[in-house]
Design a protein around this motif. Structure first.
Motif, PDB file in Angstrom:
ATOM      1  N   ASP A  30      49.369  36.598  53.805  1.00 35.99           N
ATOM      2  CA  ASP A  30      49.681  36.023  52.489  1.00 35.99           C
ATOM      3  C   ASP A  30      51.180  36.052  52.228  1.00 35.99           C
ATOM      4  O   ASP A  30      51.741  35.122  51.648  1.00 35.99           O
ATOM      5  CB  ASP A  30      48.959  36.805  51.388  1.00 35.99           C
ATOM      6  CG  ASP A  30      47.477  36.491  51.346  1.00 35.99           C
ATOM      7  OD1 ASP A  30      47.111  35.322  51.525  1.00 35.99           O
ATOM      8  OD2 ASP A  30      46.685  37.422  51.157  1.00 35.99           O
ATOM      9  N   ASP A  34      53.513  32.861  51.601  1.00 37.33           N
ATOM     10  CA  ASP A  34      54.283  32.799  50.362  1.00 37.33           C
ATOM     11  C   ASP A  34      55.751  32.495  50.662  1.00 37.33           C
ATOM     12  O   ASP A  34      56.376  31.654  50.009  1.00 37.33           O
ATOM     13  CB  ASP A  34      54.153  34.119  49.606  1.00 37.33           C
ATOM     14  CG  ASP A  34      54.916  34.104  48.295  1.00 37.33           C
ATOM     15  OD1 ASP A  34      54.445  33.450  47.350  1.00 37.33           O
ATOM     16  OD2 ASP A  34      55.990  34.729  48.211  1.00 37.33           O
ATOM     17  N   LYS A 156      40.231  40.847  49.510  1.00 41.49           N
ATOM     18  CA  LYS A 156      39.998  39.944  48.394  1.00 41.49           C
ATOM     19  C   LYS A 156      39.041  38.845  48.818  1.00 41.49           C
ATOM     20  O   LYS A 156      38.849  38.594  49.997  1.00 41.49           O
ATOM     21  CB  LYS A 156      41.300  39.332  47.896  1.00 41.49           C
ATOM     22  CG  LYS A 156      42.131  38.675  48.993  1.00 41.49           C
ATOM     23  CD  LYS A 156      43.430  38.229  48.425  1.00 41.49           C
ATOM     24  CE  LYS A 156      44.312  37.590  49.487  1.00 41.49           C
ATOM     25  NZ  LYS A 156      44.765  38.523  50.485  1.00 41.49           N
ATOM     26  N   PHE A 162      43.431  30.425  43.269  1.00 41.07           N
ATOM     27  CA  PHE A 162      44.448  30.960  42.376  1.00 41.07           C
ATOM     28  C   PHE A 162      45.082  29.890  41.487  1.00 41.07           C
ATOM     29  O   PHE A 162      46.037  30.171  40.778  1.00 41.07           O
ATOM     30  CB  PHE A 162      45.503  31.738  43.164  1.00 41.07           C
ATOM     31  CG  PHE A 162      45.005  33.088  43.619  1.00 41.07           C
ATOM     32  CD1 PHE A 162      44.775  34.099  42.701  1.00 41.07           C
ATOM     33  CD2 PHE A 162      44.733  33.326  44.949  1.00 41.07           C
ATOM     34  CE1 PHE A 162      44.281  35.333  43.104  1.00 41.07           C
ATOM     35  CE2 PHE A 162      44.248  34.557  45.366  1.00 41.07           C
ATOM     36  CZ  PHE A 162      44.025  35.564  44.436  1.00 41.07           C
ATOM     37  N   SER A 167      46.344  36.057  39.934  1.00 41.35           N
ATOM     38  CA  SER A 167      46.684  37.088  40.913  1.00 41.35           C
ATOM     39  C   SER A 167      47.423  38.206  40.181  1.00 41.35           C
ATOM     40  O   SER A 167      47.902  38.029  39.056  1.00 41.35           O
ATOM     41  CB  SER A 167      47.579  36.514  42.004  1.00 41.35           C
ATOM     42  OG  SER A 167      48.851  36.170  41.464  1.00 41.35           O
ATOM     43  N   ARG A 168      47.534  39.354  40.840  1.00 40.53           N
ATOM     44  CA  ARG A 168      48.286  40.452  40.232  1.00 40.53           C
ATOM     45  C   ARG A 168      49.762  40.085  40.045  1.00 40.53           C
ATOM     46  O   ARG A 168      50.393  40.521  39.085  1.00 40.53           O
ATOM     47  CB  ARG A 168      48.125  41.709  41.089  1.00 40.53           C
ATOM     48  CG  ARG A 168      46.748  42.347  40.960  1.00 40.53           C
ATOM     49  CD  ARG A 168      46.509  43.410  42.016  1.00 40.53           C
ATOM     50  NE  ARG A 168      47.565  44.389  42.090  1.00 40.53           N
ATOM     51  CZ  ARG A 168      47.701  45.430  41.275  1.00 40.53           C
ATOM     52  NH1 ARG A 168      46.818  45.611  40.299  1.00 40.53           N
ATOM     53  NH2 ARG A 168      48.692  46.277  41.425  1.00 40.53           N
ATOM     54  N   GLU A 170      50.845  37.088  39.305  1.00 32.28           N
ATOM     55  CA  GLU A 170      50.894  36.225  38.127  1.00 32.28           C
ATOM     56  C   GLU A 170      50.758  37.035  36.840  1.00 32.28           C
ATOM     57  O   GLU A 170      51.395  36.727  35.830  1.00 32.28           O
ATOM     58  CB  GLU A 170      49.806  35.166  38.198  1.00 32.28           C
ATOM     59  CG  GLU A 170      49.876  34.122  37.080  1.00 32.28           C
ATOM     60  CD  GLU A 170      51.173  33.333  37.105  1.00 32.28           C
ATOM     61  OE1 GLU A 170      51.741  33.115  36.014  1.00 32.28           O
ATOM     62  OE2 GLU A 170      51.622  32.949  38.199  1.00 32.28           O
ATOM     63  N   ASN A 221      50.094  44.840  45.831  1.00 30.17           N
ATOM     64  CA  ASN A 221      49.019  43.895  46.136  1.00 30.17           C
ATOM     65  C   ASN A 221      49.161  42.596  45.339  1.00 30.17           C
ATOM     66  O   ASN A 221      48.258  42.222  44.577  1.00 30.17           O
ATOM     67  CB  ASN A 221      47.651  44.526  45.876  1.00 30.17           C
ATOM     68  CG  ASN A 221      47.507  45.870  46.554  1.00 30.17           C
ATOM     69  OD1 ASN A 221      47.793  46.004  47.737  1.00 30.17           O
ATOM     70  ND2 ASN A 221      47.085  46.876  45.814  1.00 30.17           N
ATOM     71  N   SER A 223      48.946  39.451  45.920  1.00 34.23           N
ATOM     72  CA  SER A 223      48.057  38.313  46.131  1.00 34.23           C
ATOM     73  C   SER A 223      46.590  38.622  45.895  1.00 34.23           C
ATOM     74  O   SER A 223      45.727  37.811  46.217  1.00 34.23           O
ATOM     75  CB  SER A 223      48.234  37.767  47.558  1.00 34.23           C
ATOM     76  OG  SER A 223      49.553  37.324  47.751  1.00 34.23           O
ATOM     77  N   SER A 224      46.297  39.789  45.349  1.00 35.43           N
ATOM     78  CA  SER A 224      44.912  40.137  45.036  1.00 35.43           C
ATOM     79  C   SER A 224      44.548  39.653  43.637  1.00 35.43           C
ATOM     80  O   SER A 224      45.399  39.602  42.747  1.00 35.43           O
ATOM     81  CB  SER A 224      44.700  41.648  45.092  1.00 35.43           C
ATOM     82  OG  SER A 224      44.649  42.111  46.406  1.00 35.43           O
ATOM     83  N   PRO A 225      43.286  39.317  43.427  1.00 35.10           N
ATOM     84  CA  PRO A 225      42.834  39.000  42.067  1.00 35.10           C
ATOM     85  C   PRO A 225      42.767  40.286  41.252  1.00 35.10           C
ATOM     86  O   PRO A 225      42.906  41.396  41.793  1.00 35.10           O
ATOM     87  CB  PRO A 225      41.453  38.396  42.294  1.00 35.10           C
ATOM     88  CG  PRO A 225      40.974  39.041  43.546  1.00 35.10           C
ATOM     89  CD  PRO A 225      42.191  39.200  44.411  1.00 35.10           C
ATOM     90  N   HIS A 283      36.656  38.390  37.938  1.00 32.78           N
ATOM     91  CA  HIS A 283      38.081  38.150  38.084  1.00 32.78           C
ATOM     92  C   HIS A 283      38.589  37.397  36.853  1.00 32.78           C
ATOM     93  O   HIS A 283      37.957  36.453  36.399  1.00 32.78           O
ATOM     94  CB  HIS A 283      38.362  37.331  39.341  1.00 32.78           C
ATOM     95  CG  HIS A 283      37.999  38.046  40.601  1.00 32.78           C
ATOM     96  ND1 HIS A 283      37.440  37.409  41.688  1.00 32.78           N
ATOM     97  CD2 HIS A 283      38.099  39.347  40.945  1.00 32.78           C
ATOM     98  CE1 HIS A 283      37.229  38.291  42.644  1.00 32.78           C
ATOM     99  NE2 HIS A 283      37.604  39.466  42.218  1.00 32.78           N
TER     100      HIS A 283
END
Length: 300
Positions: A30, A34, A156, A162, A167-168, A170, A221, A223-225, A283
């Motif tokens: 990820d 990114d 995830k 997304f 995401s975390r 965001e 993290n 990119s994790s929800p 989520h």
């Protein structure tokens, strides 16, 4: 007043291992995507290797350099690195090579999954294309090399969209804006958020305020929800919310988030998802996040 809280994280981590000639720090697929996608739209410039203009091997060199992997400067040179990979076994982060000149390796891109690569093309600059494009790339494909072993650093749901869910990273970005925090520093202190991450300033500000302090491995993290229960904890800490006057309870709230969810409900920030449930393990969507933040900010 500084706020101190460690958000519960349910994730497993694996290491990023470079080729024997290179040493790289922990990273994930990820993170690579990114970094690479931040170059999208950069114009093609022969011999270039910056976001003002780059050629194909300049682009790949710069992306991997941010992950601690040193690549040769030319596409032909990069084709001499790493381990050969069959087309059927491609993984995110593999370099894919093409013969666009009629005389061997002349183009390189980064495989990003689902049959797609990102590369600096002479016609469109840095763009995403199918490696099987029947009109151009498909017939010019030569092979692929794995110059580093990447693995998902965060557990995830692969189906998470997304553009719908938050995401975390965001969450940190939106909260930093709402709280009007200073995001000038991009040194986050989290091992999985480099200073080049598009939300590095916001994430650094979140840590400075003690809203996010990372997990036991020092990771954010990004990119994790994030679940609705976890967001409840974040909002209470971020806005220093107190118990309100409205009475509402839910049947599906875990003990660790019970007080935070109660505070949100008592202030009219949430009314749950119906049937007496808060949706603790769901989520959080971008729309829900926006509503939660706007209502919480209105109480300040």
């Amino acid at each position: 007043m500084k706020k101190r809280w460690l958000l519960p994280i349910f994730a497993a981590f694996m290491l990023f291992t470079a080729t024997p000639d290179d040493q790289a720090e922990a990273a994930s697929t990820d993170e690579l995507k990114d970094i690479a996608l931040q170059w999208k739209g950069t114009p093609y410039v022969y011999g270039g290797s910056s976001k003002n203009g780059t050629d194909c091997s300049g682009f790949t060199s710069k992306v991997f350099a941010e992950l601690g992997v040193k690549l040769n400067r030319t596409s032909g040179g990069q084709y001499q690195q790493g381990t050969s990979v069959s087309k059927s076994n491609l993984q995110v982060g593999d370099l894919v090579f093409f013969n666009t000149s009629g005389s061997g390796v002349s183009h390189v891109g980064i495989y990003i999954g689902n049959g797609n690569m990102i590369s600096a093309a002479t016609s469109d600059g840095v763009t995403v294309d199918s490696i099987n494009d029947p009109y151009y790339w498909g017939s010019r494909y030569i092979g692929a090399k794995r110059v580093a072993k990447l693995s998902d650093a965060e557990v995830k749901d692969a189906a998470i969209d997304f553009s719908v869910y938050a995401s975390r990273a965001e969450v940190g970005n939106q909260l930093a804006k709402a709280l009007k925090l200073d995001t000038s520093s991009t040194e986050t202190g989290f091992s999985d958020v480099k200073s080049t991450h598009k939300y590095a300033g916001a994430i650094a500000a979140m840590k400075e305020e003690g809203i996010f302090t990372g997990d036991s491995n020092g990771k954010y993290n990004p990119s994790s929800p994030i679940t609705r229960a976890q967001v409840a904890l974040v909002l209470v800490k971020a806005f220093d919310l107190k118990q309100g006057n409205q009475k509402k309870s839910f049947s599906d709230v875990p003990d660790y988030a019970a007080e935070a969810v109660s505070i949100l409900a008592s202030n009219g920030i949430t009314s749950g998802i119906g049937n007496g449930k808060f949706g603790s393990n769901d989520h959080v969507t971008l729309k829900q996040l926006e509503v939660f933040i706007n209502r919480a900010a209105a109480l300040k």
